[in-house]
Design an enzyme around this catalytic site. Structure first.
Site: not given
Ligand code: GLU
Length: 447
Positions: A92, A113, A167-168, A212, A128, A379, A243
């Site tokens: 993830k 992560q 997303g990132d 986030t 990732k 998420s 974001n």
């Protein structure tokens, strides 16, 4: 903390086997330093190649992405997806589209992560991905064609029980929608739980866009409360304007703080009367413009080109742009100007030397893997809703997010204290994440 001889040899070997990946080395080095007290207490944690396995990705995929721009010209980019650890659940983590993306960057992000996702306690492994595709200035149809081309290879490696991208930087709900559309077309399955960060109309979750940024602020609130402070009347500098930054600014304002600056790759905006989230949204999200466009709309704002906002005096900083954006010299200036807390909204935005400066000055410092875990935690809530074909309300989801951030905060503090590092959120986050993931690895047998 210095590494012992065995861990130094391990680290040197990682550097040798992963050449030219400085960000990955940096992320590994920090974790190895943090877990030294654990290894001293439990030497058996070195058995069965546990540390070697923890630092070696389970799988790494690199592929060619070919797409055509609006004038018919062909472009060739490189796509990546690294599945670092599936000990706690399906891989993830987000996808980053930015020209700086290379294998080392993706590996550092996937490694971070592991610990971040473990801290959420929500049963998610770590991965990732991304591409060196530069989305800036690209039309909507170019973005769509790129996403379709990228997914034409990625689809074989992902799925709700295998690997769940999100997303990132450079990847928001628009890109996730195009990626999911192509996934659905190729596989003939509406497997909504394959990607998170989706728009609501295709199975996204309320609060995921805000998560986030809101999560970082919930973490700051807990961190300040620990020291007898609140966000009321605090002055905050946020870097970034994407974001994470946008939603952090909204929540900080709601909690009574004044956010006096934010930034993007073109420079920063300073306004002592407070950054206006509505104008920021209009400039960045609607017009997809650089920040100088903000100063044109708000007369009290000053745009400073090509500089980061670290010379502005403030109580709290939330670096939310990108890795290594805040260095030692910046940290020294911030401390001199009266800083009390730092929470990383981005992944690894502070250099190791900057973190040393904060620690030595007694500043409360929250690493990204704890402070920005609200995004991936939400998420995981989106995955739950997709699996049960359910939809939760904004307030219920936001409450779970706030609870999750408070429990991550508390877990970091309790763990840090257990290992004689009171108040050290870096040690607390790395050790908690490490203990969770290595317990699962041991339970699963050698792999
Ligand atoms: N890219 C985000 C992170 O750094 C979110 C990942 C996700 O939602 O899977 O954690």
């Amino acid at each position: 903390m210095a590494l012992d001889a065995t861990t130094t040899a391990l680290y040197n070997d990682i550097v040798r086997r992963n050449p030219a990946e400085p960000e990955f080395h940096q992320a590994v080095s920090e974790v190895l330093q943090s877990i030294q007290p654990v290894l001293e207490r439990q030497p058996d944690l070195r058995d069965a190649g546990l540390l070697e396995r923890l630092c070696e990705p389970e799988r790494q995929v690199m592929f060619r992405v070919v797409w055509t721009d609006d004038s018919g010209r062909t472009h060739v980019n490189r796509g990546f997806r690294v599945g670092f650890s599936s000990a706690l659940g399906p891989y993830k983590g987000g996808l980053r589209f930015h020209r700086s993306v290379n294998l080392g960057v993706v590996k550092f992000l996937a490694f971070e992560q592991i610990f971040k996702n473990a801290l959420t306690g929500l049963g998610i492994g770590a991965g990732k991905g991304g591409s060196d595709f530069d989305p800036s200035g690209r039309s909507d149809s170019e973005i769509m064609r790129f996403c379709q081309a990228y997914m034409t290879e990625l689809y074989r490696h992902i799925g709700p029980q295998t690997d769940v991208p999100a997303g990132d930087i450079g990847v928001g709900s628009r890109e996730i929608g195009y990626l999911f559309g192509q996934y659905k077309r190729i596989t003939n399955r509406f497997d909504a739980g394959t990607l998170t960060g989706k728009d609501l109309v295709i199975g996204g979750s309320l609060v995921r866009p805000e998560a986030t940024g809101y999560g970082v602020v919930y973490f700051v609130e807990a961190m300040l409360a620990e020291r007898g402070h609140s966000l009321e009347d605090k002055t905050v500098v946020v870097s970034g304007a994407g974001n994470v930054a946008q939603h952090a600014i909204v929540k900080l304002k709601e909690m009574g703080a004044t956010v006096v600056a934010c930034s993007d790759s073109s420079g920063y905006i300073h306004d002592s009367s407070g950054i206006r989230p509505d104008v920021l949204h209009e400039v960045k999200q609607v017009r997809r413009h650089k920040l100088d466009g903000y100063a044109e709309l708000v007369p009290t704002a000053r745009f400073v080109p090509d500089k980061a906002p670290w010379d502005i005096s403030c109580d709290v900083v939330v670096p939310s742009a990108t890795q290594n954006e805040l260095g030692e010299a910046d940290a020294v200036v911030l401390v001199k100007n009266g800083l009390i807390a730092v929470a990383e909204g981005a992944n690894m935005p502070c250099t190791p030397k900057a973190i040393d400066v904060f620690h030595e000055a007694g500043i409360a410092f929250a690493p990204g893997k704890a402070a920005n875990a609200g995004g991936v935690a939400t998420s995981a809530l989106e995955m739950r809703q997709n699996a049960s074909r359910d939809r939760w309300t904004f307030s219920d989801t936001d409450e779970i997010l706030a609870d999750t951030m408070r429990s991550i905060h508390n877990a970091c503090l309790i763990t840090a204290a257990n290992y004689e590092k009171p108040g050290d959120y870096v040690a607390g986050a790395n050790i908690s994440g490490f203990l969770a993931v290595t317990s699962a690895m041991n339970a699963l047998g050698l792999m």
